[in-house]
Design a protein around this motif. Sequence first.
Motif, mmCIF file in Angstrom:
data_model
loop_
_atom_site.group_PDB
_atom_site.id
_atom_site.type_symbol
_atom_site.label_atom_id
_atom_site.label_comp_id
_atom_site.label_asym_id
_atom_site.label_seq_id
_atom_site.Cartn_x
_atom_site.Cartn_y
_atom_site.Cartn_z
ATOM 1 N N LEU A 1 61.556 60.422 40.159
ATOM 2 C CA LEU A 1 60.599 59.711 39.516
ATOM 3 C C LEU A 1 59.181 60.156 40.000
ATOM 4 C CD1 LEU A 1 62.130 56.019 39.647
ATOM 5 C CD2 LEU A 1 61.923 57.927 37.543
ATOM 6 N N GLY A 2 59.082 60.365 41.268
ATOM 7 C CA GLY A 2 57.665 60.968 41.744
ATOM 8 C C GLY A 2 57.349 62.200 41.205
ATOM 9 N N LEU A 3 58.289 63.155 40.987
ATOM 10 C CA LEU A 3 57.780 64.402 40.147
ATOM 11 C C LEU A 3 57.792 64.064 38.792
ATOM 12 C CD1 LEU A 3 60.779 66.520 42.005
ATOM 13 C CD2 LEU A 3 58.295 66.595 42.554
ATOM 14 N N TRP A 4 58.311 63.227 38.053
ATOM 15 C CA TRP A 4 58.373 62.805 36.893
ATOM 16 C C TRP A 4 56.878 62.312 36.805
ATOM 17 C CZ3 TRP A 4 60.972 58.474 33.684
ATOM 18 C CH2 TRP A 4 60.639 58.654 32.469
ATOM 19 N N GLY A 5 56.565 61.410 37.340
ATOM 20 C CA GLY A 5 55.080 60.972 37.526
ATOM 21 C C GLY A 5 53.727 61.853 37.599
ATOM 22 N N GLU A 6 54.179 62.979 38.368
ATOM 23 C CA GLU A 6 53.075 63.930 38.468
ATOM 24 C C GLU A 6 53.374 65.124 37.243
ATOM 25 O OE1 GLU A 6 54.365 65.390 42.576
ATOM 26 O OE2 GLU A 6 53.866 63.713 43.496
ATOM 27 N N GLN A 7 54.248 64.827 36.517
ATOM 28 C CA GLN A 7 54.535 65.894 35.640
ATOM 29 C C GLN A 7 55.009 66.985 35.969
ATOM 30 O OE1 GLN A 7 51.910 65.798 32.058
ATOM 31 N NE2 GLN A 7 51.359 63.591 32.514
ATOM 32 N N ASN A 8 55.700 67.214 37.078
ATOM 33 C CA ASN A 8 56.046 68.373 37.948
ATOM 34 C C ASN A 8 57.566 68.562 37.166
ATOM 35 O OD1 ASN A 8 56.972 70.520 39.394
ATOM 36 N ND2 ASN A 8 56.051 69.579 41.350
ATOM 37 N N PHE A 9 57.705 69.226 35.971
ATOM 38 C CA PHE A 9 59.034 69.273 35.291
ATOM 39 C C PHE A 9 59.690 70.508 35.921
ATOM 40 C CE2 PHE A 9 55.960 67.768 31.904
ATOM 41 C CZ PHE A 9 56.418 66.526 31.895
ATOM 42 N N GLY B 1 51.038 61.710 23.479
ATOM 43 C CA GLY B 1 50.062 61.495 23.827
ATOM 44 C C GLY B 1 50.061 60.688 25.538
ATOM 45 N N VAL B 2 51.011 60.959 26.323
ATOM 46 C CA VAL B 2 51.297 60.454 27.687
ATOM 47 C C VAL B 2 50.619 61.220 28.521
ATOM 48 C CG1 VAL B 2 52.988 59.785 29.245
ATOM 49 C CG2 VAL B 2 53.460 59.649 27.020
ATOM 50 N N SER B 3 49.687 60.478 29.205
ATOM 51 C CA SER B 3 48.712 61.220 30.393
ATOM 52 C C SER B 3 49.126 60.752 31.934
ATOM 53 C CB SER B 3 47.290 60.891 29.998
ATOM 54 O OG SER B 3 47.189 59.501 30.418
ATOM 55 N N ARG C 1 57.277 55.424 22.749
ATOM 56 C CA ARG C 1 57.233 55.774 24.014
ATOM 57 C C ARG C 1 58.159 54.802 25.106
ATOM 58 N NH1 ARG C 1 50.512 55.487 24.600
ATOM 59 N NH2 ARG C 1 50.151 57.633 23.473
ATOM 60 N N GLY C 2 58.299 53.660 24.788
ATOM 61 C CA GLY C 2 59.443 52.757 25.400
ATOM 62 C C GLY C 2 60.725 53.208 25.267
ATOM 63 N N ILE C 3 61.244 53.788 24.202
ATOM 64 C CA ILE C 3 62.506 54.130 23.728
ATOM 65 C C ILE C 3 62.617 55.434 24.458
ATOM 66 C CG2 ILE C 3 63.860 55.265 21.935
ATOM 67 C CD1 ILE C 3 62.743 53.012 19.885
ATOM 68 N N PHE C 4 61.449 56.307 24.671
ATOM 69 C CA PHE C 4 61.519 57.454 25.305
ATOM 70 C C PHE C 4 61.674 57.303 26.627
ATOM 71 C CE2 PHE C 4 58.859 60.241 28.069
ATOM 72 C CZ PHE C 4 59.612 61.393 27.913
ATOM 73 N N VAL C 5 61.122 56.293 27.415
ATOM 74 C CA VAL C 5 61.352 56.054 28.905
ATOM 75 C C VAL C 5 62.414 55.479 29.095
ATOM 76 C CG1 VAL C 5 60.456 54.368 30.587
ATOM 77 C CG2 VAL C 5 58.805 55.700 29.238
ATOM 78 N N ILE C 6 63.060 54.769 28.345
ATOM 79 C CA ILE C 6 64.574 54.179 28.593
ATOM 80 C C ILE C 6 65.558 55.263 28.409
ATOM 81 C CG2 ILE C 6 66.162 52.576 27.524
ATOM 82 C CD1 ILE C 6 63.899 50.600 26.906
#
Length: 100
Positions: A52-60, A92-94, A19-24
């Motif tokens: 980043l806001g769109l990413w946090g909302e999973q608005n791909f 499993g990221v929510s 997860r950490g690697i994915f985020v970076i």
Amino acid sequence: MDFGSGKVVLLQGVIHMRRGIFVIVFLVFISAIVGCSKDRTMASRDRFDLFLGLWGEQNFEEMYDMLSSDAREEFPPEQFIDRYKKIYGDLGVSKVEFTY
């Protein structure tokens, strides 16, 4: 001896590391793409905050719309959107939150 619980802990550590690697990797990738966009009507910081806001909302879908034209030519919307939905599902990221 039962080492089953040790395997669970190791697996959890591997998932956390992924997860950490994915985020970076994702942040570096997106910073390059958003920063290179030819649409300069919005300040770079504002575009990054919006992204980043769109990413946090999973608005791909809207995230894809913010990519540079070069990035959109290389990655069709279905590929971009499906890829990140799959990553979220597989890991499993929510919820993702950013502070800086």
